[in-house]
Design a protein around this motif. Structure first.
Motif, PDB file in Angstrom:
ATOM      1  N   ALA A  39       0.751  -1.234   0.038  1.00  0.00           N
ATOM      2  CA  ALA A  39       0.046  -0.167  -0.047  1.00  0.00           C
ATOM      3  C   ALA A  39       0.892   1.146   0.019  1.00  0.00           C
ATOM      4  O   ALA A  39       0.595   2.192  -0.757  1.00  0.00           O
ATOM      5  N   ASP A  40       1.976   1.273   0.830  1.00  0.00           N
ATOM      6  CA  ASP A  40       2.787   2.339   1.182  1.00  0.00           C
ATOM      7  C   ASP A  40       3.481   2.394  -0.360  1.00  0.00           C
ATOM      8  O   ASP A  40       3.820   3.989  -0.794  1.00  0.00           O
ATOM      9  N   HIS A  41       3.889   1.591  -0.856  1.00  0.00           N
ATOM     10  CA  HIS A  41       4.638   1.497  -2.339  1.00  0.00           C
ATOM     11  C   HIS A  41       3.796   2.306  -3.200  1.00  0.00           C
ATOM     12  O   HIS A  41       4.416   3.179  -4.199  1.00  0.00           O
ATOM     13  N   LEU A  42       2.413   2.045  -3.276  1.00  0.00           N
ATOM     14  CA  LEU A  42       1.650   2.413  -4.399  1.00  0.00           C
ATOM     15  C   LEU A  42       0.828   3.574  -4.161  1.00  0.00           C
ATOM     16  O   LEU A  42       0.223   4.395  -4.810  1.00  0.00           O
ATOM     17  N   GLY A  43       1.087   3.990  -2.687  1.00  0.00           N
ATOM     18  CA  GLY A  43       0.064   5.285  -2.194  1.00  0.00           C
ATOM     19  C   GLY A  43      -1.378   4.871  -2.128  1.00  0.00           C
ATOM     20  O   GLY A  43      -2.101   5.683  -2.339  1.00  0.00           O
ATOM     21  N   LEU A  44      -1.718   3.747  -1.896  1.00  0.00           N
ATOM     22  CA  LEU A  44      -2.984   3.396  -1.700  1.00  0.00           C
ATOM     23  C   LEU A  44      -3.314   2.884  -0.034  1.00  0.00           C
ATOM     24  O   LEU A  44      -2.327   2.880   0.565  1.00  0.00           O
ATOM     25  N   SER A  45      -4.350   2.706   0.144  1.00  0.00           N
ATOM     26  CA  SER A  45      -4.989   2.160   1.513  1.00  0.00           C
ATOM     27  C   SER A  45      -4.608   0.700   1.475  1.00  0.00           C
ATOM     28  O   SER A  45      -4.921  -0.010   0.394  1.00  0.00           O
ATOM     29  N   PRO A  46      -4.436   0.265   2.660  1.00  0.00           N
ATOM     30  CA  PRO A  46      -4.411  -1.328   2.781  1.00  0.00           C
ATOM     31  C   PRO A  46      -5.491  -1.781   2.653  1.00  0.00           C
ATOM     32  O   PRO A  46      -5.592  -3.199   1.942  1.00  0.00           O
ATOM     33  N   THR A  47      -6.660  -1.337   2.778  1.00  0.00           N
ATOM     34  CA  THR A  47      -7.906  -2.091   2.321  1.00  0.00           C
ATOM     35  C   THR A  47      -7.979  -2.276   0.993  1.00  0.00           C
ATOM     36  O   THR A  47      -8.719  -3.099   0.351  1.00  0.00           O
ATOM     37  N   THR A  48      -7.833  -1.021   0.185  1.00  0.00           N
ATOM     38  CA  THR A  48      -7.763  -1.055  -1.159  1.00  0.00           C
ATOM     39  C   THR A  48      -6.957  -2.034  -1.764  1.00  0.00           C
ATOM     40  O   THR A  48      -7.325  -2.976  -2.682  1.00  0.00           O
ATOM     41  N   VAL A  49      -5.699  -2.314  -1.308  1.00  0.00           N
ATOM     42  CA  VAL A  49      -4.799  -3.450  -1.841  1.00  0.00           C
ATOM     43  C   VAL A  49      -5.299  -4.675  -1.418  1.00  0.00           C
ATOM     44  O   VAL A  49      -5.235  -5.559  -2.330  1.00  0.00           O
ATOM     45  N   SER A  50      -5.949  -5.170  -0.409  1.00  0.00           N
ATOM     46  CA  SER A  50      -6.556  -6.044  -0.009  1.00  0.00           C
ATOM     47  C   SER A  50      -7.804  -6.561  -1.007  1.00  0.00           C
ATOM     48  O   SER A  50      -7.807  -7.686  -1.515  1.00  0.00           O
ATOM     49  N   ARG A  51      -8.498  -5.714  -1.192  1.00  0.00           N
ATOM     50  CA  ARG A  51      -9.619  -5.993  -2.203  1.00  0.00           C
ATOM     51  C   ARG A  51      -9.080  -6.067  -3.524  1.00  0.00           C
ATOM     52  O   ARG A  51      -9.756  -6.872  -4.186  1.00  0.00           O
ATOM     53  N   ALA A  52      -8.125  -5.441  -4.003  1.00  0.00           N
ATOM     54  CA  ALA A  52      -7.627  -5.562  -5.485  1.00  0.00           C
ATOM     55  C   ALA A  52      -6.991  -7.025  -5.331  1.00  0.00           C
ATOM     56  O   ALA A  52      -7.081  -7.639  -6.520  1.00  0.00           O
ATOM     57  N   LEU A  53      -6.216  -7.511  -4.372  1.00  0.00           N
ATOM     58  CA  LEU A  53      -5.521  -8.765  -4.537  1.00  0.00           C
ATOM     59  C   LEU A  53      -6.688  -9.921  -4.475  1.00  0.00           C
ATOM     60  O   LEU A  53      -6.320 -11.109  -5.129  1.00  0.00           O
ATOM     61  N   LYS A  54      -7.731  -9.809  -3.968  1.00  0.00           N
ATOM     62  CA  LYS A  54      -8.911 -10.419  -4.071  1.00  0.00           C
ATOM     63  C   LYS A  54      -9.766 -10.270  -5.445  1.00  0.00           C
ATOM     64  O   LYS A  54     -10.759 -11.010  -5.478  1.00  0.00           O
ATOM     65  N   ARG A  55      -9.494  -9.390  -6.128  1.00  0.00           N
ATOM     66  CA  ARG A  55     -10.065  -9.080  -7.522  1.00  0.00           C
ATOM     67  C   ARG A  55     -11.467  -8.882  -7.082  1.00  0.00           C
ATOM     68  O   ARG A  55     -12.395  -9.079  -7.980  1.00  0.00           O
TER      69      ARG A  55
END
Length: 371
Positions: A39-55
């Motif tokens: 998330a920090d690497h992309l400037g996103l929230s951990p929640t968004t990253v989690s949802r994205a990895l679950k597609r």
């Protein structure tokens, strides 16, 4: 002795009380890359990253692609131990690998595994390969896998119209997907290729190339896709006004030995036959070998079209015209739809049928002068 309130020296920065280097922001204490690292690497929230990895459906495709690429580059792997305890899931998918004779691996399913695994790896799932030996009872192997509670879902291949494995999985409400369709009334998730259309197209090409009585050499007759090939083959015969002789359709196991045996039998007993659609590239390899003792040459006085996805047809001498589909992409689709099913998707909305490509290498034409 350091006084209270005194600032730490520069050399002490980034170190713990024990003198060990502190992990970078977002890293776990053991140095593992976490969701926050991505998330920090992309400037996103951990929640968004989690949802994205679950597609998740609420995340756009561009974000999903960026997150998956960053996760791979950073070496992110979910901590499955904690997740499994919280969710009751194993984060593993089982794929049953049918084996043939001794030392004979089902190349098609083996190549599917690459596609399945490549997708599952991006979301922290493992692929559990379960061998199905030639003498094994498929239902017993399936029941043992489910009773172990070692996988969250199952991928099946080699479907039959009234598939007992599928019936049992539907009854037990075990998440599963099949490569291939059935003729059961209850809907289930599947990925398939339009084999009926392939059968019709192959027949039309053989007629157009000058074969008046082409053979269809299909997979075992109890498999759904063999039935689909035969339906398409019969359809083009009706459209062209050609009687379909029963002996012009041969169902056999998918193997080079079977192809060799069929070639010897056909050329000995039916010398008028000039071409065949061989619906499996293993069988086609054996059939080509069987032509040589009879002085027949592919693309000259005997025409062949085959089907597969391993590109084996292009390494045969001479190369064979073939209907192909991408095994790796198909495996990725199977994994993607199965994960959606596990997450609560409706089976009737998780069904895909793709079209095969045709690679024309000229092997189905007749170039020798017909006497």
């Amino acid at each position: 002795m350091e006084k209270r309130g005194t600032k730490r020296t520069a050399s002490a920065k980034g170190r713990s009380e024990t003198g060990q280097a502190r992990p970078a922001r977002g890293m776990a204490l053991d140095g593992r890359v976490t969701l926050r690292t991505v998330a920090d690497h992309l400037g996103l929230s951990p929640t968004t990253v989690s949802r994205a990895l679950k597609r998740g459906d609420d995340v756009n495709a561009d974000t999903i692609d960026k997150v998956e690429a960053a996760a791979r580059a950073l070496g992110y792997r979910p901590h499955l131990g904690g997740i499994n305890l919280r969710t009751g899931r194993t984060h593993a998918i089982g794929i049953i690998l049918p084996l043939g004779g001794e030392g004979d691996v089902n190349k098609f399913v083996a190549s599917l595994i690459e596609g399945v695994s490549s997708f599952l790896k991006t979301i922290g799932y493992r692929t559990a390969v379960v061998p199905l030996l030639r003498d094994d009872d498929p239902i017993i192997v399936l029941k043992e896998l489910v009773s172990e509670n070692s996988v969250d879902g199952i991928i099946l291949t080699n479907t039959k119209p009234q598939d007992e494995r599928v019936k049992w999985l539907l009854q037990t409400k075990t998440p599963f997907i099949t490569f291939g369709r059935t003729e059961l009334f209850s809907p289930h998730a599947f990925v398939d290729v339009d084999h009926e259309r392939i059968g019709a197209r192959a027949g039309a090409m053989m007629f157009d190339a000058g074969h008046s009585q082409p053979l269809l050499i299909a997979p075992p007759e109890d498999l759904t896709y063999s039935m689909q090939f035969r339906r398409g083959w019969a359809q083009i015969h009706r459209e062209r006004g050609v009687d379909l002789a029963p002996q012009s359709v041969i169902c056999a196991r998918n193997s080079s030995n079977a192809g060799l045996e069929i070639a010897s039998s056909v050329l000995r007993d039916r010398p008028e036959i000039t071409g065949a659609f061989i619906a499996h590239d293993d069988t086609a390899m054996g059939f080509v070998s069987g032509l040589r003792p009879f002085g027949k040459h592919v693309g000259e006085d005997f025409g062949i079209i085959t089907y597969g996805g391993t590109r084996m047809h292009s390494f045969i001498n001479p190369p064979l015209s073939a209907f192909t589909f991408p095994h790796v992409t198909t495996g990725q689709s199977l994994a993607r739809l199965l994960i959606k099913l596990i997450q609560g998707g409706r089976p009737e909305e998780l069904q895909e049928v793709s079209q095969a490509d045709f690679n024309d290498l000229g092997s189905h034409h007749l170039t020798a002068k017909r006497l």
